[in-house]
Scaffold this motif. Structure first.
Motif, PDB file in Angstrom:
ATOM      1  N   LYS A   1      16.449  13.208  -2.621  1.00  0.00           N
ATOM      2  CA  LYS A   1      15.044  13.450  -2.279  1.00  0.00           C
ATOM      3  C   LYS A   1      14.151  12.278  -2.677  1.00  0.00           C
ATOM      4  CE  LYS A   1      11.335  16.805  -2.905  1.00  0.00           C
ATOM      5  NZ  LYS A   1      10.912  18.080  -3.509  1.00  0.00           N
ATOM      6  N   LEU A   2      14.568  11.536  -3.693  1.00  0.00           N
ATOM      7  CA  LEU A   2      13.736  10.446  -4.218  1.00  0.00           C
ATOM      8  C   LEU A   2      13.537   9.333  -3.191  1.00  0.00           C
ATOM      9  CD1 LEU A   2      14.966   9.743  -7.864  1.00  0.00           C
ATOM     10  CD2 LEU A   2      12.692  10.511  -7.192  1.00  0.00           C
ATOM     11  N   SER A   3      12.353   8.750  -3.201  1.00  0.00           N
ATOM     12  CA  SER A   3      12.125   7.531  -2.423  1.00  0.00           C
ATOM     13  C   SER A   3      12.540   6.333  -3.274  1.00  0.00           C
ATOM     14  CB  SER A   3      10.655   7.400  -2.043  1.00  0.00           C
ATOM     15  OG  SER A   3       9.858   7.199  -3.204  1.00  0.00           O
ATOM     16  N   ARG A   4      12.798   5.221  -2.623  1.00  0.00           N
ATOM     17  CA  ARG A   4      13.175   4.015  -3.362  1.00  0.00           C
ATOM     18  C   ARG A   4      12.043   3.594  -4.303  1.00  0.00           C
ATOM     19  NH1 ARG A   4      16.488  -0.562  -2.902  1.00  0.00           N
ATOM     20  NH2 ARG A   4      15.516  -2.464  -3.677  1.00  0.00           N
ATOM     21  N   LYS A   5      10.803   3.709  -3.850  1.00  0.00           N
ATOM     22  CA  LYS A   5       9.658   3.315  -4.658  1.00  0.00           C
ATOM     23  C   LYS A   5       9.591   4.132  -5.956  1.00  0.00           C
ATOM     24  CE  LYS A   5       4.579   2.930  -4.399  1.00  0.00           C
ATOM     25  NZ  LYS A   5       4.248   3.910  -5.455  1.00  0.00           N
ATOM     26  N   ARG A   6       9.769   5.452  -5.828  1.00  0.00           N
ATOM     27  CA  ARG A   6       9.724   6.304  -7.023  1.00  0.00           C
ATOM     28  C   ARG A   6      10.873   5.985  -7.980  1.00  0.00           C
ATOM     29  NH1 ARG A   6       6.739  11.072  -7.400  1.00  0.00           N
ATOM     30  NH2 ARG A   6       4.623  10.528  -6.764  1.00  0.00           N
ATOM     31  N   LEU A   7      12.053   5.725  -7.429  1.00  0.00           N
ATOM     32  CA  LEU A   7      13.186   5.413  -8.296  1.00  0.00           C
ATOM     33  C   LEU A   7      12.975   4.086  -9.008  1.00  0.00           C
ATOM     34  CD1 LEU A   7      15.943   6.093  -9.399  1.00  0.00           C
ATOM     35  CD2 LEU A   7      16.977   5.104  -7.353  1.00  0.00           C
ATOM     36  N   VAL A   8      12.452   3.086  -8.304  1.00  0.00           N
ATOM     37  CA  VAL A   8      12.150   1.799  -8.949  1.00  0.00           C
ATOM     38  C   VAL A   8      11.157   2.003 -10.084  1.00  0.00           C
ATOM     39  CG1 VAL A   8      11.044  -0.439  -8.615  1.00  0.00           C
ATOM     40  CG2 VAL A   8      12.669   0.393  -6.923  1.00  0.00           C
ATOM     41  N   GLU A   9      10.110   2.783  -9.839  1.00  0.00           N
ATOM     42  CA  GLU A   9       9.109   3.044 -10.881  1.00  0.00           C
ATOM     43  C   GLU A   9       9.742   3.732 -12.082  1.00  0.00           C
ATOM     44  OE1 GLU A   9       6.301   5.369  -8.762  1.00  0.00           O
ATOM     45  OE2 GLU A   9       5.245   3.645  -7.872  1.00  0.00           O
ATOM     46  N   ALA A  10      10.631   4.685 -11.834  1.00  0.00           N
ATOM     47  CA  ALA A  10      11.289   5.404 -12.926  1.00  0.00           C
ATOM     48  C   ALA A  10      12.172   4.481 -13.756  1.00  0.00           C
ATOM     49  CB  ALA A  10      12.114   6.562 -12.364  1.00  0.00           C
ATOM     50  N   LEU A  11      12.925   3.614 -13.086  1.00  0.00           N
ATOM     51  CA  LEU A  11      13.823   2.698 -13.803  1.00  0.00           C
ATOM     52  C   LEU A  11      13.026   1.653 -14.575  1.00  0.00           C
ATOM     53  CD1 LEU A  11      16.573   2.192 -11.063  1.00  0.00           C
ATOM     54  CD2 LEU A  11      16.617   3.728 -13.038  1.00  0.00           C
ATOM     55  N   GLN A  12      11.941   1.174 -13.994  1.00  0.00           N
ATOM     56  CA  GLN A  12      11.087   0.222 -14.710  1.00  0.00           C
ATOM     57  C   GLN A  12      10.445   0.881 -15.917  1.00  0.00           C
ATOM     58  OE1 GLN A  12       8.485  -1.062 -11.547  1.00  0.00           O
ATOM     59  NE2 GLN A  12       9.722  -2.862 -11.077  1.00  0.00           N
ATOM     60  N   SER A  13      10.003   2.123 -15.753  1.00  0.00           N
ATOM     61  CA  SER A  13       9.398   2.849 -16.867  1.00  0.00           C
ATOM     62  C   SER A  13      10.384   3.057 -18.005  1.00  0.00           C
ATOM     63  CB  SER A  13       8.876   4.199 -16.382  1.00  0.00           C
ATOM     64  OG  SER A  13       8.293   4.939 -17.428  1.00  0.00           O
ATOM     65  N   ALA A  14      11.680   3.148 -17.666  1.00  0.00           N
ATOM     66  CA  ALA A  14      12.716   3.319 -18.693  1.00  0.00           C
ATOM     67  C   ALA A  14      13.018   2.019 -19.424  1.00  0.00           C
ATOM     68  CB  ALA A  14      13.990   3.870 -18.055  1.00  0.00           C
ATOM     69  N   GLY A  15      12.445   0.890 -18.938  1.00  0.00           N
ATOM     70  CA  GLY A  15      12.623  -0.384 -19.630  1.00  0.00           C
ATOM     71  C   GLY A  15      13.904  -1.119 -19.290  1.00  0.00           C
ATOM     72  N   LEU A  16      14.510  -0.800 -18.158  1.00  0.00           N
ATOM     73  CA  LEU A  16      15.752  -1.464 -17.782  1.00  0.00           C
ATOM     74  C   LEU A  16      15.482  -2.876 -17.274  1.00  0.00           C
ATOM     75  CD1 LEU A  16      17.567   1.432 -15.887  1.00  0.00           C
ATOM     76  CD2 LEU A  16      17.608   0.896 -18.319  1.00  0.00           C
ATOM     77  N   SER A  17      16.466  -3.745 -17.406  1.00  0.00           N
ATOM     78  CA  SER A  17      16.331  -5.120 -16.938  1.00  0.00           C
ATOM     79  C   SER A  17      16.373  -5.155 -15.404  1.00  0.00           C
ATOM     80  CB  SER A  17      17.454  -5.991 -17.498  1.00  0.00           C
ATOM     81  OG  SER A  17      18.708  -5.595 -16.963  1.00  0.00           O
ATOM     82  N   ASP A  18      15.877  -6.246 -14.840  1.00  0.00           N
ATOM     83  CA  ASP A  18      15.878  -6.388 -13.375  1.00  0.00           C
ATOM     84  C   ASP A  18      17.302  -6.343 -12.819  1.00  0.00           C
ATOM     85  OD1 ASP A  18      13.182  -6.613 -13.476  1.00  0.00           O
ATOM     86  OD2 ASP A  18      13.107  -8.783 -13.242  1.00  0.00           O
ATOM     87  N   GLU A  19      18.231  -6.946 -13.550  1.00  0.00           N
ATOM     88  CA  GLU A  19      19.611  -6.973 -13.085  1.00  0.00           C
ATOM     89  C   GLU A  19      20.213  -5.573 -13.050  1.00  0.00           C
ATOM     90  OE1 GLU A  19      23.860  -9.106 -14.340  1.00  0.00           O
ATOM     91  OE2 GLU A  19      21.950  -9.866 -15.136  1.00  0.00           O
ATOM     92  N   THR A  20      19.948  -4.789 -14.100  1.00  0.00           N
ATOM     93  CA  THR A  20      20.457  -3.409 -14.142  1.00  0.00           C
ATOM     94  C   THR A  20      19.811  -2.562 -13.061  1.00  0.00           C
ATOM     95  OG1 THR A  20      20.826  -3.576 -16.537  1.00  0.00           O
ATOM     96  CG2 THR A  20      20.710  -1.364 -15.601  1.00  0.00           C
ATOM     97  N   ILE A  21      18.502  -2.724 -12.879  1.00  0.00           N
ATOM     98  CA  ILE A  21      17.794  -1.977 -11.836  1.00  0.00           C
ATOM     99  C   ILE A  21      18.387  -2.298 -10.470  1.00  0.00           C
ATOM    100  CG2 ILE A  21      15.579  -1.761 -10.625  1.00  0.00           C
ATOM    101  CD1 ILE A  21      14.187  -2.050 -13.319  1.00  0.00           C
ATOM    102  N   GLY A  22      18.701  -3.560 -10.229  1.00  0.00           N
ATOM    103  CA  GLY A  22      19.303  -3.945  -8.962  1.00  0.00           C
ATOM    104  C   GLY A  22      20.625  -3.237  -8.712  1.00  0.00           C
ATOM    105  N   ARG A  23      21.476  -3.163  -9.747  1.00  0.00           N
ATOM    106  CA  ARG A  23      22.775  -2.490  -9.604  1.00  0.00           C
ATOM    107  C   ARG A  23      22.587  -0.994  -9.343  1.00  0.00           C
ATOM    108  NH1 ARG A  23      24.307  -5.369 -14.343  1.00  0.00           N
ATOM    109  NH2 ARG A  23      24.378  -3.388 -15.474  1.00  0.00           N
ATOM    110  N   TYR A  24      21.648  -0.383 -10.095  1.00  0.00           N
ATOM    111  CA  TYR A  24      21.422   1.056  -9.946  1.00  0.00           C
ATOM    112  C   TYR A  24      20.861   1.382  -8.565  1.00  0.00           C
ATOM    113  CZ  TYR A  24      22.246   1.984 -14.935  1.00  0.00           C
ATOM    114  OH  TYR A  24      22.811   2.129 -16.167  1.00  0.00           O
ATOM    115  N   LEU A  25      19.964   0.544  -8.064  1.00  0.00           N
ATOM    116  CA  LEU A  25      19.380   0.786  -6.741  1.00  0.00           C
ATOM    117  C   LEU A  25      20.442   0.677  -5.645  1.00  0.00           C
ATOM    118  CD1 LEU A  25      15.951  -1.104  -6.952  1.00  0.00           C
ATOM    119  CD2 LEU A  25      16.323   1.371  -6.865  1.00  0.00           C
TER     120      LEU A  25
END
Length: 404
Positions: free
Chosen positions: A157-181
């Protein structure tokens, strides 16, 4: 609950909770002093609570950052409490925390003040009671929707924008966020392809679907990740996606922190104390308050400086080198690229990544320490402050080096 009687109490005290129950009223020292000073100056014939509600609302309209917001937040504490207390039982399926729901609602006081005109038919109390009930009802509906969805339904159900915001809010690195996305995208694609048309409920993917998801990920990682990540197993991808769901839930329905909570390391000071006082008084007491506020601001600036300095020295060596060449030596990106014998787009990308790491650090500090809601305007302001800090920091480094 004991109702407040005096005007200073109505406009300068806040609810105190203990074990989910009302535990009395607590004075805010600054608001109490301000009310006492004004009561001495304004005629005693004008001491009704409605008079002061209208008075502070008018002040807030022209000075939204003044103490008026604090006085009105205090005034609406009872109204908010009863609105929340009445609304929560309507959602029997949710085990709601009264204190947390109260904080969700009371945080919307500025929005309520903007929509209400207490000089018209509806008083501030009657208007805010309906508004608080609507606010907490919407929040509980969102929580109910999130709670009912399992991890896989939530991720789909999540949009990519919301998931990016959630991962950034969790303090993850850009590299980790890229893998998770990428894992999330491959999960969405693989799940949809393998889902039976007769299935009525979204469940955990079966082993065959996980293999498809892993194949998608290991194929796309070479072209969509920079730098390309190593291959991942279905088990690793499942673990990542479960973490994504966890971060999304925490972001969509975060824990609530009270504005009246003690500051970190300052048990006798509250976040509410940082409300600026724009009233024009010349008393010695007011001057002392101003000195205290200036000292608090100075301490926060030092905290930010220490945070950014520590974050900077922990960046990769290449990132530090690029920042030094750009800010300390004043080289352009083209000049840096020639000096390091790399492409200009690589310089631009790595500089942006270094700034984003610093921006993320100060944004998290703002959320956790002074509880500032991160909006686009706030991020723009923080970015400008960060740019000024970088120029000042590297200028000082250069001056210090020249003196030695």
């Amino acid at each position: 609950m004991r109702s407040r009687q005096s005007i200073p109490e109505m406009f300068a005290t806040f609810l105190q909770f203990e074990a989910e129950r009302f535990n009395g009223w607590v004075y805010d020292a600054k608001l109490r002093r301000n009310m006492q000073n004004l009561l001495l100056k304004i005629s005693h014939t004008n001491t009704s609570e409605n008079f002061w509600a209208v008075y502070w609302h008018k002040v807030w309209q022209t000075q939204p950052n003044s103490l008026a917001l604090g006085h009105l937040s205090a005034y609406l504490q009872e109204t908010c409490y009863w609105a929340v207390n009445k609304t929560i039982p309507q959602f029997a399926s949710i085990h709601s925390n009264l204190a947390d729901c109260f904080q969700i609602a009371i945080a919307q006081v500025p929005k309520i003040l903007k929509g209400c005109d207490p000089e018209q038919k509806a008083s501030l109390k009657s208007y805010s009671h309906v508004a608080f009930a609507n606010i907490i009802r919407d929040a509980l509906r969102q929580q109910q929707e999130i709670d009912y969805a399992n991890d896989w339904a939530l991720l789909l159900k999540l949009s990519r924008k919301r998931l990016v915001e959630a991962l950034q809010s969790a303090g993850l690195s850009d590299e980790t966020i890229g893998r998770y996305l990428l894992a999330w995208k491959c999960f969405s694609d693989g799940y949809i392809l393998s889902k039976s048309p007769n299935a009525r409920k979204l469940q955990r993917p079966d082993d065959q679907t996980w293999e498809i998801i892993a194949q998608f990920y290991n194929r796309d990682r070479l072209t969509q990740l920079n730098p390309p990540a190593p291959e991942s197993s279905p088990q690793s991808l499942e673990k990542w996606l479960i973490l994504c769901a966890k971060y999304a839930r925490a972001y969509l329905y975060p824990a609530i922190s009270s504005l009246n909570a003690p500051k970190v390391g300052q048990a006798e000071s509250e976040l509410q104390d940082d409300l600026p006082d724009n009233s024009e008084h010349d008393s010695l007491l007011e001057n002392l308050i101003a000195v205290e506020e200036a000292e608090t601001q100075k301490n926060q600036q030092q905290e930010i400086h220490n945070l950014l300095t520590n974050t900077l020295v922990n960046l990769p060596a290449r990132s530090q080198e690029l920042l030094q060449l750009y800010y300390q030596q004043g080289l352009t990106q083209q000049q840096i690229a020639q000096t390091l014998e790399i492409q200009q787009y690589q310089v631009s990308r790595q500089l942006t990544k270094a700034r984003e790491s610093l921006l993320l650090a100060i944004t998290k500090w703002s959320q956790q320490t002074v509880h500032i809601s991160v909006t686009s305007n706030v991020v723009k302001h923080i970015s400008a402050v960060l740019e000024e800090w970088l120029q000042h920091y590297f200028a000082n480094v250069l001056n210090h080096a020249s003196k030695e």
